[in-house]
Design a protein around this motif. Sequence first.
Motif, PDB file in Angstrom:
ATOM      1  N   GLU A   1      39.137  33.906  46.445  1.00 30.08           N
ATOM      2  CA  GLU A   1      39.828  33.937  44.990  1.00 30.08           C
ATOM      3  C   GLU A   1      38.896  33.458  44.031  1.00 30.08           C
ATOM      4  O   GLU A   1      38.906  33.851  42.846  1.00 30.08           O
TER       5      GLU A   1
ATOM      6  N   HIS B   1      37.115  36.539  43.114  1.00 31.29           N
ATOM      7  CA  HIS B   1      37.889  37.376  42.316  1.00 31.29           C
ATOM      8  C   HIS B   1      37.939  36.785  40.933  1.00 31.29           C
ATOM      9  O   HIS B   1      38.008  37.702  39.896  1.00 31.29           O
TER      10      HIS B   1
ATOM     11  N   GLU C   1      44.375  35.060  39.507  1.00 29.02           N
ATOM     12  CA  GLU C   1      43.595  34.577  40.129  1.00 29.02           C
ATOM     13  C   GLU C   1      43.371  33.038  39.941  1.00 29.02           C
ATOM     14  O   GLU C   1      43.131  32.184  40.956  1.00 29.02           O
TER      15      GLU C   1
ATOM     16  N   GLU D   1      43.240  40.858  49.144  1.00 25.45           N
ATOM     17  CA  GLU D   1      44.413  40.190  49.158  1.00 25.45           C
ATOM     18  C   GLU D   1      45.355  40.571  50.561  1.00 25.45           C
ATOM     19  O   GLU D   1      46.048  39.647  50.859  1.00 25.45           O
TER      20      GLU D   1
ATOM     21  N   TYR E   1      47.357  44.497  42.094  1.00 24.57           N
ATOM     22  CA  TYR E   1      46.092  45.143  42.191  1.00 24.57           C
ATOM     23  C   TYR E   1      46.213  46.517  42.516  1.00 24.57           C
ATOM     24  O   TYR E   1      45.428  47.397  42.146  1.00 24.57           O
TER      25      TYR E   1
HETATM   26 FE   LIG Z   1      42.377  37.162  44.675  1.00 20.70          FE
END
Ligand SMILES: [Fe+2]
Length: 194
Positions: free
Chosen positions: A171, A174, A139, A89, A63
């Motif tokens: 998550e 995300h 993810e 994260e 990321y």
């Molecule tokens: Fe994540």
Amino acid sequence: MTNAPQDVAASTPFLTDVKTLRERARKNLETGNVTSTYRGDVAQTIEILQSVLATEIVCVLRYTMHAVTAAGISSEGVKSEFAQHAKEEQAHALEVAERINQLGGTPDFNPATLLTRSASQYEEGGNLVGMIRENLIAERIAVDHYRELIRYFGDNDPATRIMLDGILVVEEEHTNDMHDLLVAHEGKPSFASP
Ligand SMILES: [Fe+2]
Ligand SMILES: [Fe+2]
């Protein structure tokens, strides 16, 4: 004559009496919070958490790389989303590392073996849509992995399970964010209509 199930349940106390709890807590102090009521396999829990730690670190790296390199029209919103996820994260990685430490293990931050321990992959993705797609895939891997782990830990290690519950919720957010971005940038919904 055999006891009916309710008689057995009635004769087995649900809670340990305070005197026994106090006596037990004074023994084996070196095991920290891994007391006699810990029902899991500590070594295996630590090994599993090392893989979760590696997964989270790989997500931070991917990321962060995407947040820095994403380019093109309308990339600003995406970049800030990537950066926000990288931060979250990292918070997960720290939580997991702390838990490994609480269980008597040493969190493994060794970069040389990171990818072999991680469930998620480090994919550069190429262009903006490729990056979003790779993050969505990562993810989805994390969501699948953590759901299984939560079921595995069950009541054997409630603290680890609850930590993973909290991480899973994020998550899933995300995953949803990446899915929405993919739809916005590709212009078509990915989910089949109900
Ligand atoms: Fe994540
Ligand atoms: Fe995470």
